[in-house]
Design a protein around this motif. Sequence first.
Motif, short mmCIF file in Angstrom:
data_model
loop_
_atom_site.label_atom_id
_atom_site.label_comp_id
_atom_site.label_asym_id
_atom_site.label_seq_id
_atom_site.Cartn_x
_atom_site.Cartn_y
_atom_site.Cartn_z
N ILE A 122 -9.35 -5.81 4.94
CA ILE A 122 -8.53 -7.01 5.42
C ILE A 122 -9.42 -7.58 6.54
O ILE A 122 -9.89 -6.72 7.53
CB ILE A 122 -7.20 -6.59 5.91
CG1 ILE A 122 -6.54 -5.87 4.49
CG2 ILE A 122 -6.80 -8.00 6.29
CD1 ILE A 122 -5.12 -5.65 5.05
N LEU A 206 -0.96 -11.39 2.15
CA LEU A 206 -0.95 -9.74 1.72
C LEU A 206 0.16 -9.56 0.41
O LEU A 206 -0.20 -8.58 -0.25
CB LEU A 206 -0.30 -8.99 2.96
CG LEU A 206 -1.27 -9.16 4.31
CD1 LEU A 206 -0.71 -8.57 5.59
CD2 LEU A 206 -2.43 -8.32 3.81
N VAL A 219 4.21 -4.09 2.56
CA VAL A 219 4.05 -4.72 3.69
C VAL A 219 5.31 -4.54 4.57
O VAL A 219 6.63 -4.77 4.10
CB VAL A 219 3.85 -6.27 3.78
CG1 VAL A 219 3.53 -6.87 5.12
CG2 VAL A 219 2.68 -6.55 2.80
#
Length: 354
Positions: A122, A206, A219
């Motif tokens: 990421i 995400l 998440v």
Amino acid sequence: MFANVAAAIAQSEPVTVVASSRQWQNARARLPSQVRVVEMSTNDSWLRDSGPNFVVSDRGEVRGVDWIFNAYGGFDGGLYSPWDLDDLVARKILDIERMDRYRAPLIAEGGGVQCDGQGTLITTEQCLLNRNRNGHLGKAKVEEQLGEYLGVDKIIWLPRGFAFDETDGHVDDLCCFVRPGVVALSWTDERDDPQYEIVREAEEVLRSTRDARGRRLEVHRLHHPLPIEITMEESESVDRVDSTWARPTGTGSRRVTSTIIRATASWSCQNSAAISIGRQSNSSPRCFPTTRSSASRTPAKFCSEAAMSAVSPYPFMRRNGVERQGCRSEIRTVRRIGPPGKRRYPCALCSSQS
């Protein structure tokens, strides 16, 4: 205070502290004998960004990736000059550890990438694709180089990092992998928080993507901590040297200081999930998580001279060449931009020029 942290870490894994020639004796006297102290010349003290990223092969070989370092943007918005010594730090550390080194062609910092150890990375477009980093290469070429040097198969691009972040959007302020497939995301429910829209933008990306192994990411929202005040006792434990910002006790407005503290909180969260990304030396790249059970593969941790010299405990307050002055938005970031002798001073909060 910093010496105690290094001593605590040294109880479970090797620790090396890097110190300047002026601070070497001070560091050696304050640290326990099991902590190694190495003299090294640096321009700044943030080895999280200027030091190497370690990669691990499926055979347990540890090697280092040495990014090009330009002090967060060079003469196009960078934080200090010169940075020549800091660009040598990764190479010196790898020489000390007798590890093979990959000199990567990308301009990057350790805080600008997050990897899960299983092929997923990421990062933010604001940072790696910034014109003062690798914007001239384009996204496809940057992805190719990240895959080549870190062994990643999937790159998740977040548009931007936190507001007021002088690193140009480092992802480690915003989110981190807790373990493969699970991400902790900094969060706020307060609409007047300057990060309100940014964290929601990141969450949308995400939750809508999959990692290198085809999993949807789990998440977890981690709410921003409240401002943390520095006590007089804590302040007196930090040496004063030239170019450091004199900190009064207590903190200023919640709107500004909470932003500063969030970077520290994300840092702690990320360090708790020790991940190394693996590249095999003569076969296709792969990624491997480094855990306490595989300590034999884990490179010694390096603590920067921040442990011994005068730097603020808050990342936004401690850069060389950065001062803080009041403006109508309560605090102004003043930093040198452009070649020596030519300076302009943008206000990070109100965009005014002076």
